[in-house]
Scaffold this motif. Structure first.
Motif, PDB file in Angstrom:
ATOM      1  N   ALA A  18      48.042  35.719  13.443  1.00  0.00           N
ATOM      2  CA  ALA A  18      46.764  36.269  13.898  1.00  0.00           C
ATOM      3  C   ALA A  18      45.755  36.287  12.761  1.00  0.00           C
ATOM      4  CB  ALA A  18      46.948  37.665  14.459  1.00  0.00           C
ATOM      5  N   TRP A  19      46.209  36.466  11.536  1.00  0.00           N
ATOM      6  CA  TRP A  19      45.305  36.432  10.388  1.00  0.00           C
ATOM      7  C   TRP A  19      44.863  34.999  10.096  1.00  0.00           C
ATOM      8  CZ3 TRP A  19      45.844  34.126   5.535  1.00  0.00           C
ATOM      9  CH2 TRP A  19      44.829  34.434   4.633  1.00  0.00           C
ATOM     10  N   LEU A  20      45.782  34.048  10.205  1.00  0.00           N
ATOM     11  CA  LEU A  20      45.457  32.660   9.885  1.00  0.00           C
ATOM     12  C   LEU A  20      44.415  32.069  10.833  1.00  0.00           C
ATOM     13  CD1 LEU A  20      49.005  31.283   9.032  1.00  0.00           C
ATOM     14  CD2 LEU A  20      47.115  31.698   7.448  1.00  0.00           C
ATOM     15  N   ASP A  21      44.550  32.312  12.123  1.00  0.00           N
ATOM     16  CA  ASP A  21      43.613  31.749  13.102  1.00  0.00           C
ATOM     17  C   ASP A  21      43.407  32.732  14.252  1.00  0.00           C
ATOM     18  OD1 ASP A  21      41.961  30.112  14.534  1.00  0.00           O
ATOM     19  OD2 ASP A  21      43.461  28.579  14.950  1.00  0.00           O
ATOM     20  N   PRO A  22      42.569  33.742  14.038  1.00  0.00           N
ATOM     21  CA  PRO A  22      42.402  34.784  15.058  1.00  0.00           C
ATOM     22  C   PRO A  22      41.812  34.281  16.373  1.00  0.00           C
ATOM     23  CG  PRO A  22      41.228  35.357  13.034  1.00  0.00           C
ATOM     24  CD  PRO A  22      41.811  34.017  12.844  1.00  0.00           C
TER      25      PRO A  22
ATOM     26  N   LEU B 297      34.021  36.308  11.493  1.00  0.00           N
ATOM     27  CA  LEU B 297      35.450  36.030  11.417  1.00  0.00           C
ATOM     28  C   LEU B 297      36.010  36.385  10.045  1.00  0.00           C
ATOM     29  CD1 LEU B 297      37.484  34.990  13.423  1.00  0.00           C
ATOM     30  CD2 LEU B 297      37.106  32.690  12.527  1.00  0.00           C
ATOM     31  N   THR B 298      35.235  36.133   8.994  1.00  0.00           N
ATOM     32  CA  THR B 298      35.664  36.470   7.635  1.00  0.00           C
ATOM     33  C   THR B 298      35.814  37.981   7.470  1.00  0.00           C
ATOM     34  OG1 THR B 298      34.616  34.490   6.751  1.00  0.00           O
ATOM     35  CG2 THR B 298      35.074  36.260   5.192  1.00  0.00           C
ATOM     36  N   ARG B 299      34.884  38.749   8.022  1.00  0.00           N
ATOM     37  CA  ARG B 299      34.990  40.215   7.949  1.00  0.00           C
ATOM     38  C   ARG B 299      36.258  40.702   8.631  1.00  0.00           C
ATOM     39  NH1 ARG B 299      29.394  40.589  10.066  1.00  0.00           N
ATOM     40  NH2 ARG B 299      28.121  40.126   8.265  1.00  0.00           N
ATOM     41  N   PHE B 300      36.520  40.175   9.809  1.00  0.00           N
ATOM     42  CA  PHE B 300      37.730  40.570  10.537  1.00  0.00           C
ATOM     43  C   PHE B 300      38.976  40.216   9.742  1.00  0.00           C
ATOM     44  CE2 PHE B 300      41.249  39.197  13.240  1.00  0.00           C
ATOM     45  CZ  PHE B 300      41.547  40.393  13.862  1.00  0.00           C
ATOM     46  N   ARG B 301      39.036  38.999   9.232  1.00  0.00           N
ATOM     47  CA  ARG B 301      40.219  38.545   8.496  1.00  0.00           C
ATOM     48  C   ARG B 301      40.428  39.362   7.223  1.00  0.00           C
ATOM     49  NH1 ARG B 301      40.391  32.928   6.983  1.00  0.00           N
ATOM     50  NH2 ARG B 301      42.618  33.249   6.814  1.00  0.00           N
ATOM     51  N   ARG B 302      39.337  39.738   6.541  1.00  0.00           N
ATOM     52  CA  ARG B 302      39.474  40.565   5.332  1.00  0.00           C
ATOM     53  C   ARG B 302      40.066  41.927   5.648  1.00  0.00           C
ATOM     54  NH1 ARG B 302      33.772  39.184   2.492  1.00  0.00           N
ATOM     55  NH2 ARG B 302      34.419  37.200   1.580  1.00  0.00           N
TER      56      ARG B 302
ATOM     57  N   SER C  39      54.352  43.350  10.411  1.00  0.00           N
ATOM     58  CA  SER C  39      53.317  42.766   9.553  1.00  0.00           C
ATOM     59  C   SER C  39      53.493  41.261   9.433  1.00  0.00           C
ATOM     60  CB  SER C  39      53.350  43.399   8.163  1.00  0.00           C
ATOM     61  OG  SER C  39      53.039  44.762   8.234  1.00  0.00           O
ATOM     62  N   ALA C  40      54.723  40.816   9.286  1.00  0.00           N
ATOM     63  CA  ALA C  40      54.991  39.381   9.180  1.00  0.00           C
ATOM     64  C   ALA C  40      54.609  38.654  10.469  1.00  0.00           C
ATOM     65  CB  ALA C  40      56.461  39.147   8.852  1.00  0.00           C
ATOM     66  N   LEU C  41      54.824  39.288  11.602  1.00  0.00           N
ATOM     67  CA  LEU C  41      54.472  38.660  12.876  1.00  0.00           C
ATOM     68  C   LEU C  41      52.966  38.542  13.076  1.00  0.00           C
ATOM     69  CD1 LEU C  41      57.130  40.317  15.195  1.00  0.00           C
ATOM     70  CD2 LEU C  41      57.095  37.960  14.355  1.00  0.00           C
ATOM     71  N   GLN C  42      52.184  39.316  12.330  1.00  0.00           N
ATOM     72  CA  GLN C  42      50.736  39.273  12.473  1.00  0.00           C
ATOM     73  C   GLN C  42      50.062  38.255  11.564  1.00  0.00           C
ATOM     74  OE1 GLN C  42      48.811  43.159  12.617  1.00  0.00           O
ATOM     75  NE2 GLN C  42      50.801  44.032  13.078  1.00  0.00           N
ATOM     76  N   VAL C  43      50.833  37.557  10.759  1.00  0.00           N
ATOM     77  CA  VAL C  43      50.249  36.576   9.845  1.00  0.00           C
ATOM     78  C   VAL C  43      49.557  35.453  10.618  1.00  0.00           C
ATOM     79  CG1 VAL C  43      50.803  34.849   8.088  1.00  0.00           C
ATOM     80  CG2 VAL C  43      51.771  37.139   7.934  1.00  0.00           C
TER      81      VAL C  43
END
Length: 139
Positions: A77-81, A17-22, A71-75
């Motif tokens: 997804a970054w916080l809790d994929p 999950l960390t790799r994906f989020r990075r 990009s703002a709408l994807q935040v």
């Protein structure tokens, strides 16, 4: 299932999950910076794409604004994929669609097409691994 096995599986899920989020964070920052540059300096965007500067003036600031919005709408997804899987799926499909649109716009946009397609592929693989690892943590 032993405690040791569950602990290893949870650690593996966290790493995936960390790799994906990075990668998602790097992508969001890069595309936001390029979008801001296209808004603030359309001549730079014209130079990077090879578009005639007179055409770049109305096109690139609008494109940059839309990219910033996406990009703002994807935040989330970054916080809790894991809980926002639908948003991740939409983001991946959107990147593939944008790569196709860039290819249809002409050869000037090949850099954007390659970037979006490559990031979509990498994010898709990393998210698949992270999701499988997360599912395996639940007995």
């Amino acid at each position: 299932m032993s405690t040791l096995s569950i602990g290893w599986t949870q650690a593996d899920a966290h790493r995936s999950l960390t790799r994906f989020r990075r990668l998602l964070a790097v992508n969001l920052v890069l595309q936001s910076l390029v979008a801001l540059l296209c808004i603030l300096a359309p001549s730079w965007g014209a130079w990077i794409t090879g578009i005639e500067p007179s055409l770049a003036r109305p096109l690139l600031p609008v494109w940059g604004g839309l990219v910033l919005l996406v990009s703002a709408l994807q935040v989330l997804a970054w916080l809790d994929p894991v809980r926002q899987r639908f948003q991740v799926a939409i983001a991946l499909a959107g990147r593939v669609l944008m790569a196709l649109i860039y290819l249809c716009l002409g050869w000037q946009f090949w850099r954007f097409a390659v970037f979006d397609a490559g990031v979509a592929l990498a994010l898709g693989l990393l998210f698949h691994r992270a999701l499988i690892a997360e599912i395996q943590t639940r007995p």
